[in-house]
Design a protein around this motif. Structure first.
Motif, PDB file in Angstrom:
ATOM      1  N   GLY A  98       1.738   7.046  -2.594  1.00  0.00           N
ATOM      2  CA  GLY A  98       1.620   6.846  -4.044  1.00  0.00           C
ATOM      3  C   GLY A  98       3.055   6.186  -4.401  1.00  0.00           C
ATOM      4  N   ALA A  99       3.773   6.673  -5.330  1.00  0.00           N
ATOM      5  CA  ALA A  99       5.028   6.179  -5.922  1.00  0.00           C
ATOM      6  C   ALA A  99       6.494   6.860  -5.146  1.00  0.00           C
ATOM      7  CB  ALA A  99       5.397   6.731  -7.234  1.00  0.00           C
ATOM      8  N   PHE A 100       5.853   7.561  -4.168  1.00  0.00           N
ATOM      9  CA  PHE A 100       7.082   8.436  -3.288  1.00  0.00           C
ATOM     10  C   PHE A 100       7.080   7.604  -1.930  1.00  0.00           C
ATOM     11  CE2 PHE A 100       8.555  12.208  -0.846  1.00  0.00           C
ATOM     12  CZ  PHE A 100       9.775  11.816  -1.125  1.00  0.00           C
ATOM     13  N   VAL A 101       8.312   6.908  -1.500  1.00  0.00           N
ATOM     14  CA  VAL A 101       8.424   6.155  -0.294  1.00  0.00           C
ATOM     15  C   VAL A 101       9.633   6.889   0.481  1.00  0.00           C
ATOM     16  CG1 VAL A 101       8.709   4.091   0.889  1.00  0.00           C
ATOM     17  CG2 VAL A 101       7.432   4.349  -1.256  1.00  0.00           C
ATOM     18  N   GLN A 102       9.420   7.326   1.504  1.00  0.00           N
ATOM     19  CA  GLN A 102      10.235   7.863   2.575  1.00  0.00           C
ATOM     20  C   GLN A 102      10.677   6.877   3.913  1.00  0.00           C
ATOM     21  OE1 GLN A 102      10.341  12.323   2.942  1.00  0.00           O
ATOM     22  NE2 GLN A 102       8.256  11.921   2.402  1.00  0.00           N
ATOM     23  N   THR A 103      11.899   6.609   4.108  1.00  0.00           N
ATOM     24  CA  THR A 103      12.109   5.923   5.135  1.00  0.00           C
ATOM     25  C   THR A 103      13.283   6.556   6.282  1.00  0.00           C
ATOM     26  OG1 THR A 103      11.770   3.881   4.176  1.00  0.00           O
ATOM     27  CG2 THR A 103      12.771   3.619   6.071  1.00  0.00           C
ATOM     28  N   LEU A 104      13.117   6.739   7.228  1.00  0.00           N
ATOM     29  CA  LEU A 104      14.015   6.991   8.338  1.00  0.00           C
ATOM     30  C   LEU A 104      14.216   6.299   9.394  1.00  0.00           C
ATOM     31  CD1 LEU A 104      15.480   9.250   9.501  1.00  0.00           C
ATOM     32  CD2 LEU A 104      13.548  10.111  10.954  1.00  0.00           C
ATOM     33  N   GLY A 105      15.716   5.720   9.818  1.00  0.00           N
ATOM     34  CA  GLY A 105      15.907   4.872  10.536  1.00  0.00           C
ATOM     35  C   GLY A 105      16.891   5.367  11.557  1.00  0.00           C
ATOM     36  N   ALA A 106      17.152   4.800  12.729  1.00  0.00           N
ATOM     37  CA  ALA A 106      18.000   5.434  13.666  1.00  0.00           C
ATOM     38  C   ALA A 106      18.050   4.278  14.809  1.00  0.00           C
ATOM     39  CB  ALA A 106      17.639   6.751  14.276  1.00  0.00           C
ATOM     40  N   ALA A 107      19.512   4.164  15.240  1.00  0.00           N
ATOM     41  CA  ALA A 107      19.821   3.280  16.227  1.00  0.00           C
ATOM     42  C   ALA A 107      20.861   3.860  17.264  1.00  0.00           C
ATOM     43  CB  ALA A 107      20.326   2.020  15.730  1.00  0.00           C
TER      44      ALA A 107
END
Length: 289
Positions: A98-107
């Motif tokens: 819905g209105a809640f967006v989570q993002t995880l990024g790693a390098a």
């Protein structure tokens, strides 16, 4: 509300810059090396052109609901007169409910030459946004950056008088706060967000500093006409240890249907350094014919 100027992208770059596939990709003749170098140029230009694009510029981004992501891995090893290894790993995970967006990024970026590590870098970031409406939202952000070689000094660094307490081994931040879209129209958008959090710095000599910190960010977009738009992105992180600020100003314009250009000027400020400001001028041009 969503409107964007269409510019040449990586797919166009690929068709413009890629060499014809040749039956004999001879390393001795340099064909493969040139191919790889053109691929590197293509990627760098595409990334520079994409810097101005902001999925959240006009409001709650229309991410695919549920869990999604991507991962990439690159490895090369060389033996003979010189022995080296290079490993790169990238990961991006996203969850939209819905209105809640989570993002995880790693390098992860690791390099080794003749049995000695030359690069051990890790960078990871977590970003969560809850969109109350088209204008107001809340965010939580955490990031960590690590330099595995910060406890070592090269001969050049020793000659320059560098000490381990000058080299940051780990740099972390955790913060949260509100965000608001001050202007949200087709031709102009401007959003700001501010928050408080905790900053952590660990140096090559083992000393560390943990303290309260504040973050302030601004994202501005103005479209002059169908072919030209301006962007100015600013981030400020302040604590007792240092005041760090980045400002990225860019102008994107489409000269013709076949030529697109981006000119950018990036300034990075850190008052804990001997030379506080670094500036970078970037020019990216894409031709299609």
């Amino acid at each position: 509300m969503k409107k964007s100027v269409q510019f040449a992208t990586a797919s166009v770059l690929a068709s413009v810059l890629a060499l014809p596939v040749m039956a004999q990709q001879s390393e001795l003749l340099g064909i493969r090396g040139l191919d790889d170098r053109i691929d590197d140029i293509e990627r760098d230009v595409a990334e520079d052109m994409a810097r101005s694009q902001d999925a959240a510029r006009f409001g709650n981004p229309e991410y695919r609901q549920g869990f999604s992501g991507s991962a990439s891995l690159g490895y090369s090893g060389k033996t003979g007169n010189n022995e080296s290894q290079d490993l790169t790993i990238g990961l991006r995970l996203r969850d939209a409910q819905g209105a809640f967006v989570q993002t995880l990024g790693a390098a992860l970026d690791y390099s080794e030459s003749d049995g000695n590590s030359t690069k051990e870098d890790v960078f990871a970031i977590y970003d969560a946004n809850y969109y109350f409406n088209d204008r107001a939202y809340g965010f939580v952000m955490a990031r960590v950056q690590s330099d595995g070689l910060a406890d070592r000094l090269s001969a050049d660094e020793i000659a320059a008088g560098t000490v381990l307490s000058d080299k940051v081994q780990r740099d972390g931040f955790l913060g949260f706060g509100p965000g608001y879209r001050v202007v949200n129209s087709n031709d102009m958008t401007w959003r700001v967000q501010a928050g408080i959090g905790v900053s952590y710095l660990e140096y090559g000599d083992g000393s560390s500093v943990t303290e309260e910190a504040g973050i302030l960010s601004s994202r501005f977009f103005y479209q002059l006409n169908d072919n030209v738009f301006f962007t100015n992105d600013t981030d400020i992180l302040t604590s007792d240890a240092a005041l760090r600020a980045n400002n990225d100003f860019g102008v994107n314009f489409k000269v013709t249907d076949a030529i697109s250009t981006r000119v950018s000027y990036l300034s990075e400020y850190n008052d804990s350094r001997a030379i506080r400001t670094d500036n970078k001028l970037g020019v990216a041009i894409v031709f299609g014919f």
